[in-house]
Design an enzyme around this catalytic site. Sequence first.
Site, PDB file in Angstrom:
ATOM      1  N   ASP A 205       0.863  -1.194   0.000  1.00  0.00           N
ATOM      2  CA  ASP A 205       0.000   0.000   0.000  1.00  0.00           C
ATOM      3  C   ASP A 205       0.895   1.238   0.000  1.00  0.00           C
ATOM      4  OD1 ASP A 205      -2.448   1.522   0.167  1.00  0.00           O
ATOM      5  OD2 ASP A 205      -1.946   1.945   2.236  1.00  0.00           O
ATOM      6  N   SER A 206       0.306   2.365  -0.361  1.00  0.00           N
ATOM      7  CA  SER A 206       1.057   3.619  -0.311  1.00  0.00           C
ATOM      8  C   SER A 206       1.451   3.956   1.135  1.00  0.00           C
ATOM      9  CB  SER A 206       0.210   4.755  -0.885  1.00  0.00           C
ATOM     10  OG  SER A 206      -0.990   4.870  -0.142  1.00  0.00           O
TER      11      SER A 206
ATOM     12  N   TYR B 210      -0.838   8.568  -2.549  1.00  0.00           N
ATOM     13  CA  TYR B 210      -0.771   8.381  -3.992  1.00  0.00           C
ATOM     14  C   TYR B 210      -2.001   8.990  -4.681  1.00  0.00           C
ATOM     15  CZ  TYR B 210       2.908   4.707  -3.948  1.00  0.00           C
ATOM     16  OH  TYR B 210       4.068   3.985  -3.838  1.00  0.00           O
TER      17      TYR B 210
ATOM     18  N   CYS C 225      -4.284  -1.450  -2.216  1.00  0.00           N
ATOM     19  CA  CYS C 225      -4.443  -0.015  -2.435  1.00  0.00           C
ATOM     20  C   CYS C 225      -5.304   0.148  -3.679  1.00  0.00           C
ATOM     21  CB  CYS C 225      -3.060   0.601  -2.664  1.00  0.00           C
ATOM     22  SG  CYS C 225      -3.087   2.338  -3.114  1.00  0.00           S
TER      23      CYS C 225
ATOM     24  N   GLU D  86      -3.499   9.202   7.556  1.00  0.00           N
ATOM     25  CA  GLU D  86      -2.030   9.139   7.608  1.00  0.00           C
ATOM     26  C   GLU D  86      -1.476   9.989   8.748  1.00  0.00           C
ATOM     27  OE1 GLU D  86       0.460   7.475   5.504  1.00  0.00           O
ATOM     28  OE2 GLU D  86      -1.277   6.267   4.977  1.00  0.00           O
TER      29      GLU D  86
ATOM     30  N   CYS E 265     -11.268   2.778  -0.769  1.00  0.00           N
ATOM     31  CA  CYS E 265      -9.905   3.165  -0.403  1.00  0.00           C
ATOM     32  C   CYS E 265      -9.586   2.428   0.890  1.00  0.00           C
ATOM     33  CB  CYS E 265      -9.807   4.670  -0.195  1.00  0.00           C
ATOM     34  SG  CYS E 265      -8.212   5.187   0.488  1.00  0.00           S
TER      35      CYS E 265
ATOM     36  N   HIS F  51      -7.748   3.041   3.253  1.00  0.00           N
ATOM     37  CA  HIS F  51      -7.628   3.858   4.470  1.00  0.00           C
ATOM     38  C   HIS F  51      -8.981   4.103   5.145  1.00  0.00           C
ATOM     39  CE1 HIS F  51      -3.691   4.841   2.803  1.00  0.00           C
ATOM     40  NE2 HIS F  51      -3.400   5.551   3.872  1.00  0.00           N
TER      41      HIS F  51
HETATM   42  N1  DGL Z   1      -5.018   3.252   0.532  1.00  0.00           N
HETATM   43  C1  DGL Z   1      -4.993   3.767  -0.772  1.00  0.00           C
HETATM   44  C2  DGL Z   1      -6.189   3.423  -1.599  1.00  0.00           C
HETATM   45  O1  DGL Z   1      -6.796   2.411  -1.299  1.00  0.00           O
HETATM   46  C3  DGL Z   1      -4.239   4.933  -0.946  1.00  0.00           C
HETATM   47  C4  DGL Z   1      -4.479   6.186  -0.906  1.00  0.00           C
HETATM   48  C5  DGL Z   1      -3.431   7.207  -1.141  1.00  0.00           C
HETATM   49  O2  DGL Z   1      -2.241   6.942  -0.975  1.00  0.00           O
HETATM   50  O3  DGL Z   1      -3.858   8.279  -1.534  1.00  0.00           O
HETATM   51  O4  DGL Z   1      -6.529   4.097  -2.534  1.00  0.00           O
END
Ligand code: DGL
Length: 276
Positions: free
Chosen positions: A12-13, A44, A75, A160, A194, A196
């Site tokens: 993941d990012s 990302y 991600c 984050e 997402c 997150h």
């Molecule tokens: N957790 C990521 C996703 O599912 C990343 C988000 C990010 O880095 O902006 O899109």
Amino acid sequence: MAMQQAPIGIFDSGYGGLTILGEIRELMPEYDYLYLGDNARAPYGSRSFEVVYEFTLQAVRYLFNEGCRLVILACNTASAKALRSIQQRDLPLLNPANRVLGVIRPTVESISGLTGTNHVGVLGTPGTIASESYPIEIHKLLPEAVVNSEACPMWVPLVENGEHDQPGADYFVKKHLDNILGRDPEIDTLILGCTHYPLLENKIRSYLPDSVNIVSQGKYVAAGLKDYLYRHPEMEERCSRNDSCRFLTTESPEKFSEMASLFLNTPVEAERIILG
Ligand code: DGL
């Protein structure tokens, strides 16, 4: 010669993929996992297609070099922007026997049993929403579905930075839910597109009518992976089984360890690596 076995790579990012890892480990604790968070370059979500692709490819290469045969892009942004190119263009050159899987397909497969109105909402990063990956995948399975999407650019930074359970987060959560339900009040199934966002789920729930299902993708991705390993015994037997997990980050290992321990509710010790 004995077959080389290795951990399953999870990328993941940043921290978001930990929500997927947690569900995968709960379902399949026996395997070994190698988690990589590119925290130094997260988020990302607002980066270009080329940059997300380049960063994701670097991470996949790194995990392959560590011995992983199977890598999960935990991600949505990377799954939306990089997965197809990596599968079609890079994998045949890197190692045709290895596999890279994403999170969008297994998530979308869950919704047909959930929606009654056939009106579905998708919340995601600007990158995931702009890619239209969700509406495209949803329409393959449910051609009649009405899909509305909403980019939530502030939600990943809130997570984050550990602000997701603070009062300041409420403004941004309410704003995007109001936007999407204002556009389509018939939505009865809302995909958290997402990794997150499960950290914001309590707040999201508090601003939604009870009739709206929230699709938090971790358990669907975990079930999809279990099914994949069942259907691909040649890959399953290459996955080592010592019930372990290592954590790699491109940022401070102390900060990662502290945050990841909170996310996973168990002590984590991360190592720093450099991608590039
Ligand atoms: N957790 C990521 C996703 O599912 C990343 C988000 C990010 O880095 O902006 O899109």
